[in-house]
Write a protein that holds these residues in place. Structure first.
Motif, PDB file in Angstrom:
ATOM      1  N   VAL A  62       1.104  19.798  -1.139  1.00 45.90           N
ATOM      2  CA  VAL A  62       2.455  19.881  -1.674  1.00 45.90           C
ATOM      3  C   VAL A  62       3.157  18.551  -1.451  1.00 45.90           C
ATOM      4  CG1 VAL A  62       4.679  21.051  -1.527  1.00 45.90           C
ATOM      5  CG2 VAL A  62       2.567  22.344  -1.205  1.00 45.90           C
ATOM      6  N   LEU A  63       3.727  18.009  -2.507  1.00 39.65           N
ATOM      7  CA  LEU A  63       4.480  16.765  -2.397  1.00 39.65           C
ATOM      8  C   LEU A  63       5.972  17.097  -2.318  1.00 39.65           C
ATOM      9  CD1 LEU A  63       2.612  14.474  -4.959  1.00 39.65           C
ATOM     10  CD2 LEU A  63       2.647  14.236  -2.476  1.00 39.65           C
ATOM     11  N   ASN A  64       6.602  16.768  -1.221  1.00 43.48           N
ATOM     12  CA  ASN A  64       8.021  17.033  -1.034  1.00 43.48           C
ATOM     13  C   ASN A  64       8.561  16.064   0.009  1.00 43.48           C
ATOM     14  OD1 ASN A  64       6.919  18.027   1.323  1.00 43.48           O
ATOM     15  ND2 ASN A  64       7.105  20.166   0.717  1.00 43.48           N
ATOM     16  N   ILE A  65       9.677  16.402   0.639  1.00 36.63           N
ATOM     17  CA  ILE A  65      10.263  15.494   1.619  1.00 36.63           C
ATOM     18  C   ILE A  65       9.317  15.299   2.805  1.00 36.63           C
ATOM     19  CG2 ILE A  65      12.205  15.169   3.209  1.00 36.63           C
ATOM     20  CD1 ILE A  65      13.970  16.621   1.248  1.00 36.63           C
ATOM     21  N   GLY A  66       8.530  16.316   3.127  1.00 34.82           N
ATOM     22  CA  GLY A  66       7.548  16.171   4.192  1.00 34.82           C
ATOM     23  C   GLY A  66       6.572  15.043   3.907  1.00 34.82           C
ATOM     24  N   ALA A  67       6.210  14.877   2.619  1.00 34.63           N
ATOM     25  CA  ALA A  67       5.322  13.782   2.231  1.00 34.63           C
ATOM     26  C   ALA A  67       6.003  12.433   2.449  1.00 34.63           C
ATOM     27  CB  ALA A  67       4.911  13.942   0.769  1.00 34.63           C
ATOM     28  N   VAL A  68       7.296  12.379   2.213  1.00 33.36           N
ATOM     29  CA  VAL A  68       8.049  11.140   2.453  1.00 33.36           C
ATOM     30  C   VAL A  68       8.027  10.798   3.943  1.00 33.36           C
ATOM     31  CG1 VAL A  68      10.314  10.036   2.296  1.00 33.36           C
ATOM     32  CG2 VAL A  68       9.518  11.538   0.452  1.00 33.36           C
ATOM     33  N   TYR A  69       8.168  11.817   4.782  1.00 31.61           N
ATOM     34  CA  TYR A  69       8.095  11.584   6.228  1.00 31.61           C
ATOM     35  C   TYR A  69       6.734  11.023   6.610  1.00 31.61           C
ATOM     36  CZ  TYR A  69      12.380  14.345   6.801  1.00 31.61           C
ATOM     37  OH  TYR A  69      13.668  14.804   6.741  1.00 31.61           O
ATOM     38  N   ALA A  70       5.670  11.566   6.020  1.00 30.25           N
ATOM     39  CA  ALA A  70       4.316  11.114   6.355  1.00 30.25           C
ATOM     40  C   ALA A  70       4.115   9.656   5.954  1.00 30.25           C
ATOM     41  CB  ALA A  70       3.283  12.006   5.659  1.00 30.25           C
ATOM     42  N   VAL A  71       4.588   9.280   4.774  1.00 29.91           N
ATOM     43  CA  VAL A  71       4.484   7.890   4.331  1.00 29.91           C
ATOM     44  C   VAL A  71       5.337   6.989   5.223  1.00 29.91           C
ATOM     45  CG1 VAL A  71       4.952   6.287   2.441  1.00 29.91           C
ATOM     46  CG2 VAL A  71       3.941   8.519   1.958  1.00 29.91           C
ATOM     47  N   SER A  72       6.500   7.474   5.619  1.00 27.14           N
ATOM     48  CA  SER A  72       7.357   6.697   6.515  1.00 27.14           C
ATOM     49  C   SER A  72       6.667   6.453   7.851  1.00 27.14           C
ATOM     50  CB  SER A  72       8.687   7.426   6.736  1.00 27.14           C
ATOM     51  OG  SER A  72       9.375   7.608   5.511  1.00 27.14           O
ATOM     52  N   ALA A  73       5.918   7.453   8.326  1.00 27.61           N
ATOM     53  CA  ALA A  73       5.155   7.274   9.565  1.00 27.61           C
ATOM     54  C   ALA A  73       4.090   6.195   9.383  1.00 27.61           C
ATOM     55  CB  ALA A  73       4.509   8.599   9.985  1.00 27.61           C
ATOM     56  N   GLY A  74       3.462   6.166   8.202  1.00 28.62           N
ATOM     57  CA  GLY A  74       2.492   5.109   7.918  1.00 28.62           C
ATOM     58  C   GLY A  74       3.129   3.737   7.927  1.00 28.62           C
ATOM     59  N   LEU A  75       4.344   3.643   7.392  1.00 27.40           N
ATOM     60  CA  LEU A  75       5.064   2.372   7.394  1.00 27.40           C
ATOM     61  C   LEU A  75       5.418   1.950   8.822  1.00 27.40           C
ATOM     62  CD1 LEU A  75       6.523   0.040   5.987  1.00 27.40           C
ATOM     63  CD2 LEU A  75       8.501   1.557   5.678  1.00 27.40           C
ATOM     64  N   CYS A  76       5.831   2.901   9.649  1.00 29.28           N
ATOM     65  CA  CYS A  76       6.154   2.587  11.047  1.00 29.28           C
ATOM     66  C   CYS A  76       4.921   2.088  11.791  1.00 29.28           C
ATOM     67  CB  CYS A  76       6.728   3.823  11.736  1.00 29.28           C
ATOM     68  SG  CYS A  76       8.359   4.325  11.146  1.00 29.28           S
ATOM     69  N   TYR A  77       3.786   2.756  11.571  1.00 28.80           N
ATOM     70  CA  TYR A  77       2.550   2.337  12.223  1.00 28.80           C
ATOM     71  C   TYR A  77       2.152   0.942  11.764  1.00 28.80           C
ATOM     72  CZ  TYR A  77      -2.225   2.464  13.966  1.00 28.80           C
ATOM     73  OH  TYR A  77      -3.388   2.165  14.621  1.00 28.80           O
ATOM     74  N   SER A  78       2.309   0.677  10.478  1.00 29.27           N
ATOM     75  CA  SER A  78       1.979  -0.625   9.934  1.00 29.27           C
ATOM     76  C   SER A  78       2.856  -1.715  10.551  1.00 29.27           C
ATOM     77  CB  SER A  78       2.148  -0.609   8.413  1.00 29.27           C
ATOM     78  OG  SER A  78       2.017  -1.909   7.879  1.00 29.27           O
ATOM     79  N   SER A  79       4.152  -1.454  10.674  1.00 23.99           N
ATOM     80  CA  SER A  79       5.054  -2.447  11.266  1.00 23.99           C
ATOM     81  C   SER A  79       4.702  -2.700  12.726  1.00 23.99           C
ATOM     82  CB  SER A  79       6.504  -1.969  11.130  1.00 23.99           C
ATOM     83  OG  SER A  79       6.715  -0.786  11.874  1.00 23.99           O
ATOM     84  N   MET A  80       4.244  -1.643  13.436  1.00 26.13           N
ATOM     85  CA  MET A  80       3.805  -1.829  14.820  1.00 26.13           C
ATOM     86  C   MET A  80       2.589  -2.747  14.885  1.00 26.13           C
ATOM     87  SD  MET A  80       1.289  -0.840  17.184  1.00 26.13           S
ATOM     88  CE  MET A  80       0.554   0.645  16.516  1.00 26.13           C
ATOM     89  N   ALA A  81       1.650  -2.562  13.953  1.00 27.76           N
ATOM     90  CA  ALA A  81       0.454  -3.406  13.938  1.00 27.76           C
ATOM     91  C   ALA A  81       0.811  -4.864  13.671  1.00 27.76           C
ATOM     92  CB  ALA A  81      -0.521  -2.894  12.886  1.00 27.76           C
ATOM     93  N   VAL A  82       1.708  -5.086  12.726  1.00 23.98           N
ATOM     94  CA  VAL A  82       2.101  -6.451  12.381  1.00 23.98           C
ATOM     95  C   VAL A  82       2.846  -7.108  13.542  1.00 23.98           C
ATOM     96  CG1 VAL A  82       3.551  -7.843  10.845  1.00 23.98           C
ATOM     97  CG2 VAL A  82       2.143  -5.997   9.908  1.00 23.98           C
ATOM     98  N   ALA A  83       3.765  -6.373  14.150  1.00 29.29           N
ATOM     99  CA  ALA A  83       4.510  -6.929  15.286  1.00 29.29           C
ATOM    100  C   ALA A  83       3.586  -7.200  16.465  1.00 29.29           C
ATOM    101  CB  ALA A  83       5.623  -5.964  15.688  1.00 29.29           C
ATOM    102  N   SER A  84       2.649  -6.281  16.722  1.00 29.63           N
ATOM    103  CA  SER A  84       1.708  -6.471  17.834  1.00 29.63           C
ATOM    104  C   SER A  84       0.813  -7.673  17.586  1.00 29.63           C
ATOM    105  CB  SER A  84       0.867  -5.205  18.021  1.00 29.63           C
ATOM    106  OG  SER A  84       1.674  -4.100  18.364  1.00 29.63           O
ATOM    107  N   ARG A  85       0.390  -7.855  16.349  1.00 24.79           N
ATOM    108  CA  ARG A  85      -0.462  -9.001  16.007  1.00 24.79           C
ATOM    109  C   ARG A  85       0.291 -10.309  16.227  1.00 24.79           C
ATOM    110  NH1 ARG A  85      -3.147 -12.761  15.759  1.00 24.79           N
ATOM    111  NH2 ARG A  85      -4.758 -13.340  14.242  1.00 24.79           N
ATOM    112  N   ARG A  86       1.578 -10.293  15.962  1.00 30.63           N
ATOM    113  CA  ARG A  86       2.363 -11.519  16.075  1.00 30.63           C
ATOM    114  C   ARG A  86       2.512 -11.966  17.527  1.00 30.63           C
ATOM    115  NH1 ARG A  86       5.302 -13.923  12.173  1.00 30.63           N
ATOM    116  NH2 ARG A  86       6.895 -15.404  12.807  1.00 30.63           N
TER     117      ARG A  86
END
Length: 209
Positions: A62-86
């Motif tokens: 089901v695609l709904n606001i819950g899916a937006v939360y999941a993608v947002s979590a992916g973005l947060c994880y990605s930003s953590m990886a980039v900041a940690s790499r820096r």
């Protein structure tokens, strides 16, 4: 059902969106450039993960606001990886993680006190809590940050696509859970794609100074 997307869709959107976001953020903040071969391999790995997760989940996603939360979590994880790499080159993994998880713990404690009373668990349950804190969290992230000292943020995040694959294999081997036919094809596709991505000579160019 407005805020629920299902386990399968949540895993797919969270795990598979992180490498895509890391490619974009790494290019902007770390000047990392993935080759076309790496991008194709990443797409193959993501497709394999989708097949594994969806083949073993009978519910319609089901695609709904819950899916937006999941993608947002992916973005947060990605930003953590980039900041940690820096900052990985300048600080030891334990130093970085102590600061990161220390600040996060203060925020979470504050949120927990506002949302509900302090967590009360039986003594035996705390063994599980300590295990989750020490092994899957502290140790795994120390190894992850150590890897970021040698690999690009894009490579490290892409290789985390192994997580749902290893979980599936462990469930089959250790828990005797059945695995659908398409899931085996997806597992093979993901493993081959990740090997093609990470094999010698195919690494992402290091960030420029």
């Amino acid at each position: 059902m407005l805020f629920r997307s299902g386990v399968a869709m949540g895993v797919i959107l969270n795990i598979c969106s992180a490498p895509v976001f890391t490619v974009l953020l790494g290019r902007v903040f770390l000047t990392e450039h993935a080759t076309w071969r790496q991008l194709v391999a990443m797409l193959g790995a993501i497709t394999g993960v989708v097949l594994v997760v969806m083949a073993n989940n009978a519910k319609t996603p089901v695609l709904n606001i819950g899916a937006v939360y999941a993608v947002s979590a992916g973005l947060c994880y990605s930003s953590m990886a980039v900041a940690s790499r820096r900052i990985a080159a300048a600080y030891a993994p334990a130093t970085t993680l102590t600061a990161m998880f220390g600040i996060a713990a203060l925020v979470l404690v504050g949120c927990a006190l506002v949302v509900q009373p302090p967590l009360v668990l039986p003594p035996t349950a705390w063994y599980g809590v300590f295990y989750l804190a020490l092994i899957p969290t502290a140790l795994s992230y120390m190894l992850y940050v150590r890897g970021l000292q040698q690999a690009s943020a894009t490579t490290a995040t892409t290789l985390t696509l192994l997580e749902p694959l290893t979980s599936t294999v462990c469930a089959v081997v250790l828990l005797a859970e059945p695995m659908a036919g398409w899931a085996w094809w997806g597992l093979g596709l993901a493993v081959v794609s990740l090997w093609a991505y990470a094999r010698p000579g195919a690494s992402t160019p290091a960030a420029s100074a």
